[in-house]
Design a protein around this motif. Structure first.
Motif, PDB file in Angstrom:
ATOM      1  N   MET A  53       2.309 -17.030 -38.959  1.00 30.91           N
ATOM      2  CA  MET A  53       3.035 -16.755 -37.716  1.00 30.91           C
ATOM      3  C   MET A  53       2.086 -16.157 -36.671  1.00 30.91           C
ATOM      4  O   MET A  53       1.440 -15.144 -36.936  1.00 30.91           O
ATOM      5  N   LYS A  54       2.007 -16.821 -35.509  1.00 30.64           N
ATOM      6  CA  LYS A  54       1.109 -16.326 -34.453  1.00 30.64           C
ATOM      7  C   LYS A  54       1.827 -15.270 -33.603  1.00 30.64           C
ATOM      8  O   LYS A  54       3.035 -15.079 -33.721  1.00 30.64           O
ATOM      9  N   ALA A  55       1.065 -14.623 -32.708  1.00 28.89           N
ATOM     10  CA  ALA A  55       1.633 -13.592 -31.824  1.00 28.89           C
ATOM     11  C   ALA A  55       1.880 -14.178 -30.441  1.00 28.89           C
ATOM     12  O   ALA A  55       0.966 -14.752 -29.837  1.00 28.89           O
ATOM     13  N   ALA A  56       3.116 -14.031 -29.944  1.00 34.63           N
ATOM     14  CA  ALA A  56       3.437 -14.503 -28.588  1.00 34.63           C
ATOM     15  C   ALA A  56       3.408 -13.338 -27.608  1.00 34.63           C
ATOM     16  O   ALA A  56       3.758 -12.204 -27.975  1.00 34.63           O
ATOM     17  N   ILE A  57       2.996 -13.643 -26.382  1.00 37.24           N
ATOM     18  CA  ILE A  57       3.104 -12.656 -25.297  1.00 37.24           C
ATOM     19  C   ILE A  57       4.501 -12.812 -24.715  1.00 37.24           C
ATOM     20  O   ILE A  57       4.819 -13.841 -24.118  1.00 37.24           O
ATOM     21  N   THR A  58       5.356 -11.798 -24.933  1.00 38.11           N
ATOM     22  CA  THR A  58       6.761 -11.944 -24.528  1.00 38.11           C
ATOM     23  C   THR A  58       7.096 -11.144 -23.267  1.00 38.11           C
ATOM     24  O   THR A  58       8.207 -11.253 -22.755  1.00 38.11           O
ATOM     25  N   ALA A  59       6.178 -10.329 -22.777  1.00 34.49           N
ATOM     26  CA  ALA A  59       6.387  -9.633 -21.496  1.00 34.49           C
ATOM     27  C   ALA A  59       5.034  -9.190 -20.963  1.00 34.49           C
ATOM     28  O   ALA A  59       4.096  -8.950 -21.741  1.00 34.49           O
ATOM     29  N   THR A  60       4.941  -9.107 -19.645  1.00 31.51           N
ATOM     30  CA  THR A  60       3.700  -8.635 -19.003  1.00 31.51           C
ATOM     31  C   THR A  60       4.076  -7.628 -17.923  1.00 31.51           C
ATOM     32  O   THR A  60       5.204  -7.649 -17.412  1.00 31.51           O
TER      33      THR A  60
END
Ligand code: ACO
Length: 327
Positions: free
Chosen positions: A1-8
């Motif tokens: 499972m990869k890491a997603a950028i879910t907020a900036t």
């Protein structure tokens, strides 16, 4: 499972220092700074009671609000910085306290201008391993604190700012898909450094008098390595992931010099409208440049699911590398 950028999110201090302001205190001029670096103005955090942790807390609070989660849900906070408020406690721990992330552990990571990329790779590992579900990764620097405003070689280059992202488990095929990071201490240590303040040369009257607590750089030497390695890293990310120039949605490069950025885009064979640029407004904010730029693109609504993003950086150490993100 990869890491997603879910907020900036990003934070830049309100006070501006323009090239014209610098003309008044240094033997420099707007034309030289603009044409040699691309910088027109930078932000300075003037409040003496605020520093890197404050900027990071502002970013973190925005991220929590945007994602609609509470601070208690954060598992880990990593801050890429070379200007923590104090050597210890870490800025990460200060931020953890400021936002009330009482279930998180926290630390700082020192990789200068590559601080965000290094931190993003480290943070991603905790998501990939399944150990954590929510990791805050920030890049922040109060460069005005380590700038010698009598040295025109460096004073015109830097600014203060912070940016960051939330990492969470990604859907298949999305997230931080590839990264290749490098370090070269043998070459880097002599060309870009801060001489004093660490254990080798603790603060003394001599170190203060000789301005050894400020950044020093042999710009010409660093420029050559930065041009070569940022471009190499970008092309390497394309090659390793079978991405053509048409496949790239955005290059988000470290913002040290617009000539380095243009050379990188040229090597990738992409047009400048695919390049995130804000060096004109913020200068080099060291670890903050990439997350600041990413947050601006995100906030402007330009990023769509499935976009291919390449991040590249080069900085003190030397440290450099590239990251490929499927948005
Ligand atoms: N205003 C006017 N003249 C200046 C200034 C200034 N602010 N600074 C230098 N000059 C002069 C120099 O004295 C020199 O004069 P000379 O030819 O009479 O000797 C001339 O301008 C050219 O100087 P260079 O240093 O050769 O200028 P260059 O084109 O290399 O630009 C710069 C300098 C902008 C620093 C560039 O070398 C650069 O961007 N280097 C890379 C920076 C970088 O990527 N750093 C890594 C990240 S930072 C980090 O990790 C914290």
């Amino acid at each position: 499972m990869k890491a997603a950028i879910t907020a900036t999110a990003k934070y830049t201090p309100p006070d501006k220092l323009t090239n014209f302001d610098l003309e008044k205190i240094l033997d420099t001029n707007d034309e030289w700074i603009r044409t040699r670096t691309g910088i027109q103005e930078r932000r300075i955090l003037k409040d003496p009671d605020k520093a890197t942790a404050y900027m990071c807390a502002e970013v973190s609070k925005q991220i929590l609000e945007k994602r609609g989660i509470s601070a208690e849900e954060i598992d880990l906070i990593i801050i890429g910085t070379v200007t923590p408020d104090t050597i210890f406690p870490a800025a990460g721990c200060l931020v953890q306290g400021m936002i009330g992330a009482k279930n998180a552990w926290a630390f700082d990571l020192s990789a200068a201008c590559s601080g965000f990329l290094y931190s993003l790779v480290v943070g991603s590992q905790f998501i990939e391993s399944g150990m954590h579900k929510k990791v805050l990764v920030l890049g922040a620097d109060k460069m005005s604190a380590i700038t010698d405003f009598t040295d025109r070689n460096t004073a015109v280059l830097f600014g203060d700012g912070a940016g960051g992202v939330l990492l969470e488990p990604a859907k298949d095929g999305y997230g931080v898909l590839d990264a290749k990071l490098y370090a070269d201490g043998a070459n880097g240590k002599d060309h870009l450094y801060m001489l004093a303040g660490g254990s080798l040369r603790p603060p003394s009257h001599e170190t203060v008098d000789k301005k050894m607590h400020a950044i020093r750089q042999d710009g010409r030497v660093v420029f050559k390595s930065a041009v070569t390695e940022m471009a190499n890293s970008a092309v390497e990310m394309m090659r390793r992931n079978n991405l053509s120039a048409d496949d790239i949605t955005y290059l988000i490069p470290h913002q040290a010099n617009h000539r380095i950025i243009m050379a990188t885009a040229e090597r990738m064979n992409i047009s400048m409208d695919k390049v995130g640029i804000n060096i004109d407004r913020y200068g080099n904010t060291t670890a903050a440049t990439i997350p600041l730029c990413l947050a601006e693109l995100d906030e402007s609504g330009k990023l769509k699911s499935g976009d291919n993003l390449i991040f590249v950086s080069f900085g003190a150490g030397y440290t450099w590398g590239g990251i490929y993100v499927k948005w």
